[in-house]
Design an enzyme around this catalytic site. Structure first.
Site, PDB file in Angstrom:
ATOM      1  N   MET A 266       0.836  -1.202   0.000  1.00  0.00           N
ATOM      2  CA  MET A 266       0.000   0.000   0.000  1.00  0.00           C
ATOM      3  C   MET A 266       0.870   1.251   0.000  1.00  0.00           C
ATOM      4  O   MET A 266       1.813   1.363   0.784  1.00  0.00           O
ATOM      5  CB  MET A 266      -0.923  -0.043   1.223  1.00  0.00           C
ATOM      6  N   GLU A 267       0.473   2.194  -0.844  1.00  0.00           N
ATOM      7  CA  GLU A 267       1.306   3.374  -1.142  1.00  0.00           C
ATOM      8  C   GLU A 267       1.099   4.555  -0.198  1.00  0.00           C
ATOM      9  O   GLU A 267       1.286   5.703  -0.620  1.00  0.00           O
ATOM     10  CB  GLU A 267       1.023   3.818  -2.569  1.00  0.00           C
ATOM     11  N   HIS A 300       6.298  -0.068  -7.911  1.00  0.00           N
ATOM     12  CA  HIS A 300       4.900   0.330  -8.077  1.00  0.00           C
ATOM     13  C   HIS A 300       4.463   1.271  -6.944  1.00  0.00           C
ATOM     14  O   HIS A 300       3.931   2.350  -7.189  1.00  0.00           O
ATOM     15  CB  HIS A 300       4.025  -0.923  -8.119  1.00  0.00           C
ATOM     16  N   GLU A 301       4.703   0.846  -5.714  1.00  0.00           N
ATOM     17  CA  GLU A 301       4.257   1.677  -4.583  1.00  0.00           C
ATOM     18  C   GLU A 301       5.017   2.998  -4.560  1.00  0.00           C
ATOM     19  O   GLU A 301       4.444   4.050  -4.272  1.00  0.00           O
ATOM     20  CB  GLU A 301       4.408   0.943  -3.254  1.00  0.00           C
ATOM     21  N   HIS A 304       3.639   5.389  -7.085  1.00  0.00           N
ATOM     22  CA  HIS A 304       2.368   5.981  -6.665  1.00  0.00           C
ATOM     23  C   HIS A 304       2.571   7.349  -6.011  1.00  0.00           C
ATOM     24  O   HIS A 304       1.636   8.142  -5.944  1.00  0.00           O
ATOM     25  CB  HIS A 304       1.663   5.073  -5.652  1.00  0.00           C
TER      26      HIS A 304
HETATM   27  N1  B3K Z   1      -3.519   0.779  -3.800  1.00  0.00           N
HETATM   28  C1  B3K Z   1      -3.281  -0.497  -3.155  1.00  0.00           C
HETATM   29  C2  B3K Z   1      -4.424  -1.425  -3.260  1.00  0.00           C
HETATM   30  C3  B3K Z   1      -5.472  -1.208  -2.246  1.00  0.00           C
HETATM   31  C4  B3K Z   1      -6.510  -2.295  -2.272  1.00  0.00           C
HETATM   32  C5  B3K Z   1      -7.684  -1.946  -1.431  1.00  0.00           C
HETATM   33  N2  B3K Z   1      -8.705  -2.956  -1.413  1.00  0.00           N
HETATM   34  C6  B3K Z   1      -2.055  -1.162  -3.660  1.00  0.00           C
HETATM   35  C7  B3K Z   1      -1.596  -0.764  -4.991  1.00  0.00           C
HETATM   36  O1  B3K Z   1      -2.258  -0.886  -5.988  1.00  0.00           O
HETATM   37  O2  B3K Z   1      -0.519  -0.263  -5.077  1.00  0.00           O
HETATM   38 ZN    ZN Z   2      -1.248   0.471  -7.154  1.00  0.00          ZN
END
Ligand code: B3K
Ligand code: ZN
Length: 876
Positions: A266-267, A300-301, A304
């Site tokens: 999670m970012e 990826h994170e 973000h």
């Molecule tokens: N943004 C989060 C995913 C959250 C999921 C919530 N049910 C991770 C990601 O895509 O980087």
């Molecule tokens: Zn993402």
């Protein structure tokens, strides 16, 4: 069958928030089962003068509430299970609430919860409402300051977003830390972690010369295993600077690894939280695939931070705005780190395995959906993977320069805001001067387009006439589909595999490649100055996410497999040849002559000195059973597919026995493990060779597999051996499993692999074994990694046993969904899709799948998450 479905939220109903929150001061007094959260919100009206203030809040015990310091009487506000409403709110005021929450009892792992004795949070999408009363929507951006108080011995580290501004001791063995995040953010990016954690420290100098501190926090004793993630982080930071001109903004960037996490990572602004399986790695316990995933998820994170955090989504319908774009960015990074062709093949494999079935089933939805009940159900392959494909097409259509300029414009124009897909696409319309209105259909229309290309060579005129047609089958709620604008990258080869030049429409000079645009249902194109009968290589690099068919004669695929300069299409030619051969077997008419020809072609490819090992490993892997099921739909028979695929593997193994045996021997290496792409490629190829060899299970090959496993000096080779032994089954496999468990039982991430390899085994008794393993002392269904290793792996990655003819696999899964739904709806909902794919399968199987969906739907207490998906599946 019509089912009761939870209330749908619609994009067309979007209205800006009636109130903005300017600043948020949070104070946490952490106790596992009675944490107190005080929130002081500076609120300003921005909508109608008479609009009430409505805050979200779920499972909160309200202890006090005050407006501008004055406590509110019980008649001044209205509480429901999900909201707190103040009917007569002033235009600008400070709201102060105090609530009590129970992190210990939070089994849904959403909001503030405990993992391994530590506090941690997960707020995306709508978890913040389980922490305090707040307008829990992404278009409310506020500046946060956070004070955390906790017992010092039990929770020595207290972390939140932004910069540490204060810390100190408190009476009774307690301490505190204060954090301030200068960047306005939506509440879904809030994070808090508290507990005993080891720290890995490093730093990075951004392109403008500022030094940023980097910290990775892990379970005590694990920090050496975070070294690779730290390295990947620094490479990602550099990449974002060089490829996108984006540098990191805060002075501190932190990552925390936790064992109990509903998904990958999670970012949260400045404080990413990771599932430990996507962060911790060393040669003994992680495979090359783990390293590769860690690299891409860390990137990826991190990416973000700009696409998600600095610029976020106006509403959850715009989820692909941050997810599709960020996947595109991480794929670009991985292409640089691991090789463009190999990366592209893996990305497309994933798209086909996960997104194409979604598009073909009752849960098909557009990349930007127009309604949902639970947004958590839309973190799908469609939004992520197809979302990334759309960005890729956009880049191809407008060209590198306009794409780069469009990204710059997007960052500049929308920084610090919550915005929309339209605003994003408009940037590229501006920089390219193109009308991108028709392109928006990619976001709005669900389903995988089918494209057919027919080619006629006119020898006298030296011209190739192409007819391209596209059509998209109806999906739920969208009976009529429009044509989509798509880039068709193509090239020609002569029959000996040499590039063949031609003049494309509108081009002044000859070239051996071109990018055409197909934007109508049918387009005819004439390629001129084609000197001899050509072989067409179309949709090079998978230039659009479509299902392609052509009228090309079968031998053309051999030319492409041997010589296409586009490596993606070289691989694709191999896959399509294999697909045809497996389907021929499945239909009871194996084409033995062609099988030998195919095996020979593979053999030649294995000896191509100019090709990467990683690429060869991919060539050697036949299309997945899930891929083949899509081809056989609506009458897919997983047993036939499995046997046919195995049959072809055996033939290849027998035919190439000498070559594969030699390669397996030659590629053995005693070098110390390094996770770099070249070494990983060699191990991948050697493991793929072994997997092929054991399809011909004579004594020498069985012994080879045992030797491979026994001699493994790293987890990649150990898993390569164990996977091969799982194909063989029997006492040898059992002994290897026992040895593996013995050695690794203290390592949770490796024990997950031990469960997973058993769940994936094709042996007939796998379902019984999986059911038995749910009672194993090491199986804990509340730990998502463990649960997924066993149950999700079985349902998603073992089609032949999941689709057992008597429906036992479906019953097992439905039971699991119901059991898990009672405590972790997010995790339960992600198990529904394998049952939702019933449209692809033989009528008797489809009936059983629907029956189990019906049984779930009839359950008296279903979460909204599961109810929405099951309802949609059954309504189809
Ligand atoms: N943004 C989060 C995913 C959250 C999921 C919530 N049910 C991770 C990601 O895509 O980087
Ligand atoms: Zn993402």
């Amino acid at each position: 069958m019509r089912t009761d479905q939870p209330v749908q939220i619609r994009l067309e109903d979007y209205r800006p928030p009636a109130f903005q929150v300017e600043t948020v001061d949070l104070k946490f007094r952490l106790e596992p089962s009675a944490t107190r959260v005080t929130a002081r919100l500076a609120i300003r009206r921005q909508g109608d003068a008479d609009a009430p203030l409505v805050l979200d809040g779920v499972r909160l015990k309200l202890r006090s509430i005050a407006v501008d310091g004055a406590p509110l009487g019980p008649h001044a506000y209205v509480l429901t299970d999900e909201t707190l409403t103040i009917p007569n709110a002033p235009d600008a005021f400070t709201l102060e609430t105090e609530v009590e929450i129970d992190p210990q009892a939070n089994t849904a792992l959403e909001g503030l919860y405990m993992s391994g004795g530590r506090f941690c949070t997960q707020c995306e999408a709508e978890g913040f409402r389980k922490i305090t009363y707040f307008p829990d929507r992404p278009d409310v951006l506020a500046r946060y300051s956070v004070r955390i108080e906790a017992d010092k011995a039990a929770y020595p580290r207290l972390l939140s977003n932004g910069n540490l501004t204060d810390q100190g001791e408190l009476p009774d063995g307690r301490h505190f830390a204060a954090w301030t995040d200068p960047f306005p953010k939506p509440c879904y990016l809030f994070a808090l972690v508290a507990g005993e954690l080891d720290e890995l420290a490093d730093s990075f100098v951004v392109m403008t010369g500022r030094e940023v501190q980097l910290r990775i926090y892990v379970d005590p004793g694990q920090s050496a295993r975070a070294a690779y993630a730290m390295d990947a982080l620094k490479r990602s930071m550099r990449f974002d600077e060089t490829a996108f001109g984006r540098e990191y903004d805060l002075d501190l960037f932190m990552i925390v690894a936790v064992r109990d996490f509903n998904f990958g990572a999670m970012e949260n602004k400045g404080l990413n939280i990771f599932n430990s399986s996507l962060l911790l790695a060393d040669a003994d316990t992680a495979t090359d695939e783990d390293y590769e995933r860690i690299e891409s998820v860390v990137a990826h994170e991190y990416f973000h931070n700009w696409t998600g955090d600095r610029i976020t989504c106006r509403d959850w319908f715009q989820l692909c705005l941050k997810e599709g774009l960020t996947v595109f960015r991480d794929q670009s990074f991985s292409a640089q780190e691991r090789g463009a062709a190999v990366q592209r093949i893996k990305d497309v494999r994933l798209l086909r395995a996960r997104q194409f079935p979604e598009d073909a089933g009752p849960l098909a939805h557009p990349v930007r959906p127009s309604s949902y009940a639970k947004i958590d159900n839309f973190y799908t392959a469609t939004i992520y993977e197809k979302g990334a494909e759309i960005i890729r097409m956009l880049a191809t259509l407008v060209g590198d320069q306009a794409f780069g300029a469009g990204m710059d414009l997007y960052f500049e124009r929308w920084d610090g805001t919550a915005t929309t897909v339209e605003a994003f696409v408009a940037c590229f319309a501006e920089t390219s001067g193109r009308d991108l209105a028709p392109f928006m259909r990619w976001y709005e229309q669900a389903g995988t387009p089918e494209v057919r290309i027919e080619a006629v060579y006119d020898a006298a005129a030296q011209a190739l006439d192409l007819t391209l047609r596209q059509a998209t089958a109806p999906t739920p709620g969208q009976p009529d589909k429009l044509p989509l604008p798509m880039p068709v990258a193509l090239g020609l080869l002569d029959l000996d595999g040499r590039p063949l030049s031609f003049v494309a429409p509108g081009a002044d000079t000859a070239s051996d490649r071109a990018v055409l645009t197909l934007d109508k249902a049918e387009t005819r194109v004439r390629l001129e100055q084609v000197a001899s009968l050509p072989v067409l290589s179309a949709f090079r690099g998978f230039s659009a996410p479509v299902k392609l068919s052509t009228d090309a004669p079968a031998p053309d695929a051999y030319v492409l497999l041997a010589a296409d300069p586009d490596l993606f299409n070289r691989w694709e030619a191999g896959q399509s040849l294999a697909r045809a051969l497996i389907l021929a077997r499945a239909s009871g008419a194996p084409d033995e002559v062609s099988e030998v020809r195919f095996a020979d072609a593979l053999g030649r490819a294995m000896q191509d000195q100019s090709a990467d090992d990683a690429f060869k490993a991919l060539l050697l892997q036949l299309p997945s059973e899930a891929d083949l099921a899509l081809e056989m739909a609506p009458n897919a028979d997983p047993t036939l597919i499995h046997e046919a695929r195995d049959g072809l593997r055996t033939r290849i193994a027998v035919h190439l026995s000498e070559l594969l045996t030699r390669l397996h021997g030659e590629m053995q290496s005693d070098e110390t493990f390094t996770p770099d792409a070249r070494s990983a490629g060699r191990r991948a190829l050697r493991n793929a060779v072994l997997a092929m060899l054991v399809a011909d299970p004579h004594a020498a090959n069985v012994e080879r597999a045992h030797g491979h496993f026994a001699a493994a000096a790293n987890m990649t080779d150990a898993m390569g051996g164990l996977n091969a032994l799982s194909q063989l089954g029997g006492a040898g496999f059992e002994a290897a499993l026992a040895r593996f468990y013995d050695r690794w039982q203290a390592e949770p991430l490796v024990v997950d692999k031990w469960f997973a390899v058993q769940a994936r085994a094709a042996a007939e008794d796998t379902l019984a074994r999986v059911a038995e393993l749910t009672a194993h002392p090491a199986f804990d269904p509340r730990t998502p990694n463990r649960f997924r290793a066993l149950v999700s792996n079985f349902a998603l990655n073992n089609p032949v046993r999941f689709h057992a003819g008597d429906g036992a696999g479906y019953r097992f899964l439905a039971d699991q969904i119901l059991a898990v739904d009672a405590y972790n709806p997010g995790m339960a909902a992600r198990l529904v899709s394998p049952l939702g794919e019933f449209r692809l399968y033989r009528p008797d199987l489809a009936r059983e799948m629907r029956r189990e969906l019906g049984r779930i739907a009839a359950h008296p207490r279903l979460s909204k998450n599961v109810a929405e998906l099951v309802g949609k599946a059954l309504d189809d």
